[in-house]
Design an enzyme around this catalytic site. Structure first.
Site, PDB file in Angstrom:
ATOM      1  N   GLY A  15       0.821  -1.204   0.000  1.00 54.20           N
ATOM      2  CA  GLY A  15       0.000   0.000   0.000  1.00 54.20           C
ATOM      3  C   GLY A  15       0.849   1.245   0.000  1.00 54.20           C
ATOM      4  N   GLY A  17       1.126   5.231   1.629  1.00 53.44           N
ATOM      5  CA  GLY A  17       0.689   6.158   2.639  1.00 53.44           C
ATOM      6  C   GLY A  17       1.008   7.578   2.224  1.00 53.44           C
ATOM      7  N   MET A  19       3.412   9.439   3.199  1.00 53.94           N
ATOM      8  CA  MET A  19       4.834   9.758   3.102  1.00 53.94           C
ATOM      9  C   MET A  19       5.649   8.719   2.341  1.00 53.94           C
ATOM     10  SD  MET A  19       5.328  11.314   6.930  1.00 53.94           S
ATOM     11  CE  MET A  19       7.079  11.345   6.817  1.00 53.94           C
ATOM     12  N   VAL A  22       4.543   1.017   1.508  1.00 54.83           N
ATOM     13  CA  VAL A  22       4.772  -0.131   2.383  1.00 54.83           C
ATOM     14  C   VAL A  22       4.874  -1.369   1.504  1.00 54.83           C
ATOM     15  CG1 VAL A  22       3.911  -1.508   4.310  1.00 54.83           C
ATOM     16  CG2 VAL A  22       3.502   0.965   4.271  1.00 54.83           C
ATOM     17  N   LYS A  37       8.155  -0.247   5.751  1.00 48.77           N
ATOM     18  CA  LYS A  37       7.587   1.082   5.539  1.00 48.77           C
ATOM     19  C   LYS A  37       8.712   1.975   5.048  1.00 48.77           C
ATOM     20  CE  LYS A  37       5.269   4.777   8.050  1.00 48.77           C
ATOM     21  NZ  LYS A  37       4.671   5.140   9.335  1.00 48.77           N
ATOM     22  N   ASP A 133      -2.183   8.967  16.854  1.00 48.45           N
ATOM     23  CA  ASP A 133      -2.879   8.768  15.586  1.00 48.45           C
ATOM     24  C   ASP A 133      -3.626   7.436  15.596  1.00 48.45           C
ATOM     25  OD1 ASP A 133      -3.694   9.534  13.023  1.00 48.45           O
ATOM     26  OD2 ASP A 133      -1.971   8.593  12.059  1.00 48.45           O
TER      27      ASP A 133
END
Length: 167
Positions: A15, A17, A19, A22, A37, A133
Site C-alpha cells: 500500500g 501512505g 509519506m 509499504v 515502511k 494517531d
C-alpha cells in the site's frame, strides 16, 4: 517497484501512505517475511533531514516497545534515497477494512478489539510514548482475532526533540 532495500528482498507492494510506500519483503538472513515502511528522501536537504529524523523517531518509539498488541520493529535503515523501517508482517486486515464491510460486529468482538487496543496503548504510555494517531487504519486484526497497533509515525516521546508535523 524496487527489488531490494538493504538486505531485504522486496516481494510486493502492500500500500501507499502519505509519506511513502509499504512493501512485503523477505529477510534472507533469517528467512522471515517482513513489512517495510519506506519514506522517499529525494527532497531538499532540510526536508530530507526532517523526514529521516521522523523515520528514526518512529523506529525508536515503537522499537523499544515489546507488547503483544504493538507491531514489532526489527530494523531501521537507509538505502540510497529511501529510509525504511522493517517490521513484523501481519497476516490480517486493517480494522478500517473490517468496518467498511458494512456489517455490525458482535458486541463481544468490539469489546475484545477495544480491550486489546487499550492494553497496547497503556503499555506505550507507561513507557513514555503517546501514539497520537489511533484510528481504524492503524489497527490490524490478525487471523485469530489478535489485535496489533501499527504506525507510530507521529508518536510523541517525552524525550523527543523531533517535530511531528512539518512547520
Amino acid at each position: 517497484m524496487i527489488s531490494q532495500l538493504g538486505r531485504y528482498e522486496v516481494v510486493s507492494e502492500l500500500g501507499q501512505g502519505a509519506m511513502g510506500v509499504v512493501y512485503k519483503a523477505k529477510d534472507p538472513l533469517i528467512d522471515r517475511e517482513v513489512a517495510i515502511k519506506t519514506i522517499n528522501l529525494s527532497l531538499a536537504q532540510e526536508e530530507r533531514e526532517e523526514y529521516e529524523a521522523r523515520v528514526y523517531q518512529e523506529a525508536k518509539a515503537a522499537g523499544r516497545l515489546s507488547h503483544p498488541n504493538i507491531v514489532t520493529i526489527y530494523d531501521v535503515g537507509r538505502s540510497e534515497d529511501i529510509a525504511y523501517i522493517a517490521m513484523e508482517y501481519l497476516h490480517g486486515r486493517e480494522l478500517r477494512d473490517i468496518l467498511n464491510d458494512n456489517r455490525l460486529l458482535p458486541v463481544e468482538q468490539v469489546l475484545d478489539i477495544t480491550s486489546q487496543v487499550a492494553l497496547g496503548l497503556s503499555y506505550a504510555h507507561e513507557h513514555g510514548i503517546v501514539h497520537r494517531d489511533v484510528k481504524p487504519s492503524n489497527i490490524m486484526v490478525v487471523r485469530d482475532g489478535h489485535v496489533k497497533i501499527t504506525d507510530f509515525g507521529i508518536a510523541r516521546m517525552a524525550s523527543a526533540a523531533v517535530r511531528t508535523q512539518t512547520g
